[in-house]
Every structure is written in structure tokens, then in C-alpha cells.
Design a protein around this motif. Structure first.
Motif, PDB file in Angstrom:
ATOM      1  N   THR A  40     -27.989  -1.313  -0.425  1.00 58.95           N
ATOM      2  CA  THR A  40     -26.901  -0.414  -0.778  1.00 58.95           C
ATOM      3  C   THR A  40     -25.671  -0.737   0.063  1.00 58.95           C
ATOM      4  OG1 THR A  40     -28.404   1.382  -1.412  1.00 58.95           O
ATOM      5  CG2 THR A  40     -26.137   1.988  -0.873  1.00 58.95           C
TER       6      THR A  40
ATOM      7  N   GLY B  50     -28.369  -1.993 -10.642  1.00 56.31           N
ATOM      8  CA  GLY B  50     -27.640  -1.423  -9.516  1.00 56.31           C
ATOM      9  C   GLY B  50     -26.621  -2.360  -8.901  1.00 56.31           C
TER      10      GLY B  50
ATOM     11  N   ASP C 151     -26.011  -0.608  -5.495  1.00 56.68           N
ATOM     12  CA  ASP C 151     -26.445   0.788  -5.566  1.00 56.68           C
ATOM     13  C   ASP C 151     -27.966   0.823  -5.653  1.00 56.68           C
ATOM     14  OD1 ASP C 151     -26.725   3.479  -5.923  1.00 56.68           O
ATOM     15  OD2 ASP C 151     -25.825   3.562  -7.911  1.00 56.68           O
TER      16      ASP C 151
END
Length: 400
Positions: free
Chosen positions: A148, A185, A208
Motif C-alpha cells: 500500500t 489494486g 491499494d
């Protein structure tokens, strides 16, 4: 994908592609046309795999040859030529930090035509005061590893099959995560809006909670603890990009002066090419260009000699690693100066007609000014002086 056999073929392929890329380089810059088709031809040519070691099926060309490839391609189109910089940079990390299994698998992907991008540093913030700091994290969750963060200056990521990224793991170590471009993501945003190097698409990458295979994580932190060539190799490429920009600018200056420029009315000559001041300035530009090229070539040979010494079983010690960083710092100082001087002098010698939009000659200065900001050349001079005066070795990272 074509499999390049040796250094000579790598240079031949680079020249062939450069001839193609140069044709519409100005138009791509003017209209910001991203070079998707050109990069596919680059992949198919086999140039992306030239640094793969021979034991894994590659040509393992010299670093001097790698630098020459970048000069050739960046003389034709420096934005397109810059895009693979991180491809080869992360391959250098793989060479020094990867396990045997990681090398076999990831080199295999590159030999099959895979392009590697980069998720660059984070923007300046309280948690990211320098380009080496950031909040991007690789954490272990009940569902597995997850990445992330948000990164910028991500040259090549938009066009890549894998997007390696620097992150901090649960142990607080810096790691390099080779995320798949199509992983859920992972989003690449084309928000690069610089006035130069316009088609590198060096925008943002958002991770993400991207799922990551543990086998796609390299222990980057170990490279700071031991001497190596991954940082100097990355810097050698940066210097080669600037050299290519400088060579293109000088060539276009000479062409424009010959074909379009008028002599100054007080010169007493009939042609601009007979103006003694223009003649002298062209001579100075050529001297500077030749000097920069020689220092760049010497830096490549220095790195190759150090690498050969290591292959012969002697390893790379702290002194050799420092000498490599100093050599490429010297090259970076010279190529930066050559690129900035050549692109500025172009208009002084060619005259006001050279500023017309149809010629788009300002792209040389725009490209030089933007790319030479990649890492501050003032710190290269400091690195060199500190080494020779105080025997202080450069710190080990991608910018040294």
C-alpha cells in the motif's frame, strides 16, 4: 522476441531503432503522443534483455555498451530513450540482491519481452522529507502480503509488465517489491505534466492493498550494507541520457546554421558558416561534447573493470564501489554541462528563426533542463571533492 548475442549486435540494434524513433520524435513531443508501438518494437528487438547474465540466457553486455545504447536512443528521442532507465536499474538490483530462483524466473520474463517500470519516490511531505523516505508499506495480513502506498516520478510504469517499488516491510527493512502491472489494486495514473521529457509518462502509481507473492520481494536493505555497482550503473544511464540530448542539440545547431541562419550584418561575410564567432563556438561545443563522451566512456570502462574483477572471484570492496561512484559522478558533471550548454547555445548561434514553433527546437532545452534535474549535479561535485580531499566514500544508493 529476438535474442541478442553480443555487444556488437546490441549496438547495431540500437542504431536501427534510433533511426526509426528519430523520424517522429519531434511530433511525439509536440503532441505528447505516447510511444506504445515504439516500445513494443524495442521489446521485440531484444534490447531489454542485454544485461541478463549469460548463465541465464542473456548477452550480459558490458556497462560501457549499455551506456552507448542509451546515448544512441536518446539522441534520437530522449523521452522514449529514457523510459527503459528503470528497467535496467531494477535488473541491476536483481543481479546483486536476488536469489538464484528469483533470477531464473524474472530474467526469464525479461528474455520473453517483459518490460519493467518503476514506482518512484513519494512526493515531499512530513513523512517523506527526502526521496529515500516514504510511507509505502509491505505488510503481512491474514490474506497474505499486501502493498500500500502512492508513488510519483514513475518512469516506465505505464508501459510496464511489472512495476517494482521500494517499500518498508514489517521488520522495518527496505525491500523492492516486483508487483505485476495487472495486479488488483495497482493503478498507474498518467498525470506527468512536465514541460520536458513529456512522453516518459513519469506519473503516479497507487498501490491499494495490492497482493504480492513473497517470491517477488528483494531484500533491498542488504545492498546498503555491502559494496556493489547497482547505484553507479543507474547513474551511468542518467549521464548517457544527457549525452544523447547534447549530441542531438549540437547536430541540429550545425544543420540549422548551415541551412537557415544569416550572417550578422557587421561580419563582412556572405554565409553564417563563415562567421568567425559562430565557427569558434561550434568548435567549443564539439570539444565539450567530445570531452563529456570520453569521460562517460571511461566511467563505463571503470565499472566493467570492477565487475570483471568481481567475477574473477575477488568481489567488490568498499574502495572499488567508491571508485565506481566517483567515476560516474564525473561523467554526470560533464554530460549535464554539455546538455545544458548545447541546448542553450543552439538558439544563440542559429538565430531568432530557430525559435519558430514549427521547428520545435526548444524541445532539446526542455528535455535537458528537466532530465538534468534527476539528481543535483552540485552534489556530484561535492561527492568527487569529498572523496579526493578527505577520502570519504559516497553513500550507497540509486543516486550515487
Amino acid at each position: 522476441m529476438h535474442r541478442i548475442r553480443d555487444d556488437r549486435e546490441a549496438i547495431e540494434r540500437a542504431h536501427a531503432l534510433a533511426a526509426e524513433f528519430a523520424v517522429r520524435a519531434s511530433a511525439r513531443d509536440r503532441d505528447r503522443v505516447l510511444p506504445w508501438d515504439e516500445l513494443d518494437r524495442w521489446s521485440q528487438s531484444g534490447l531489454g534483455a542485454v544485461t541478463v547474465p549469460r548463465e541465464y540466457g542473456g548477452a550480459d553486455v558490458s556497462l560501457a555498451t549499455l551506456a552507448e545504447m542509451f546515448v544512441i536512443l536518446c539522441k534520437a528521442d530522449p523521452a522514449l530513450g529514457q523510459i527503459p532507465q528503470n528497467h535496467f536499474g531494477v535488473l541491476g538490483v536483481l543481479r546483486e540482491a536476488g536469489s538464484g530462483e528469483q533470477k531464473r524466473r524474472l530474467y526469464g520474463e525479461v528474455l520473453s519481452g517483459a518490460r519493467l517500470g518503476n514506482a518512484g519516490p513519494e512526493r515531499k511531505s512530513a513523512t517523506s522529507p527526502t526521496i529515500a523516505d516514504g510511507t509505502t508499506r509491505l505488510v503481512q495480513t491474514p490474506e497474505g502480503l499486501r502493498l500500500t502506498g502512492r508513488r510519483y516520478y514513475s518512469t516506465g510504469a505505464l508501459f510496464a509488465h511489472r512495476v517494482p517499488c521500494r517499500a518498508i516491510d514489517d521488520a522495518g527493512h527496505a525491500v523492492q517489491v516486483w508487483a505485476r502491472r495487472d495486479a488488483p489494486g495497482l493503478t498507474v495514473i498518467d498525470d506527468w505534466s512536465s514541460f520536458g521529457q513529456r512522453t516518459t509518462a513519469s506519473g503516479s502509481v497507487v498501490f491499494d492493498a495490492v497482493p504480492i507473492d513473497p517470491d517477488d520481494v528483494l531484500p533491498l536493505w542488504r545492498l546498503a550494507e555491502r559494496p556493489g555497482l547497482w547505484g553507479p550503473t543507474s547513474q551511468l544511464i542518467q549521464a548517457a541520457i544527457d549525452q544523447g540530448i547534447a549530441e542531438a542539440a549540437v547536430e541540429d545547431t550545425i544543420t540549422f546554421v548551415r541551412d537557415h541562419a544569416r550572417p550578422w550584418l557587421d561580419s563582412g561575410v556572405a554565409r553564417a558558416t563563415d562567421d568567425p564567432y559562430i565557427i569558434a563556438d561550434i568548435g567549443k561545443l564539439e570539444i565539450q561534447l567530445h570531452t563529456a563522451r570520453e569521460v562517460l566512456d571511461e566511467a563505463g570502462r571503470t565499472l566493467d573493470a570492477i565487475r570483471l574483477h568481481a567475477i574473477e572471484g575477488h568481489g567488490i570492496d568498499a574502495d572499488a564501489s567508491a571508485r565506481a561512484s566517483v567515476a560516474v559522478a564525473e561523467a554526470k558533471v560533464w554530460t549535464t554541462r554539455a546538455a545544458l550548454d548545447a541546448t542553450e547555445k543552439l538558439f544563440e548561434l542559429a538565430g531568432s528563426s530557430a525559435t519558430r514553433a514549427k521547428h520545435n527546437l526548444d524541445r532539446h532545452w526542455r528535455n535537458a533542463r528537466v532530465h538534468t534535474l534527476h539528481d543535483p549535479v552540485r552534489w556530484k561535485a561535492h561527492l568527487i571533492g569529498h572523496y579526493h580531499l578527505n577520502r570519504v566514500f559516497p553513500k550507497r544508493h540509486s543516486w550515487n
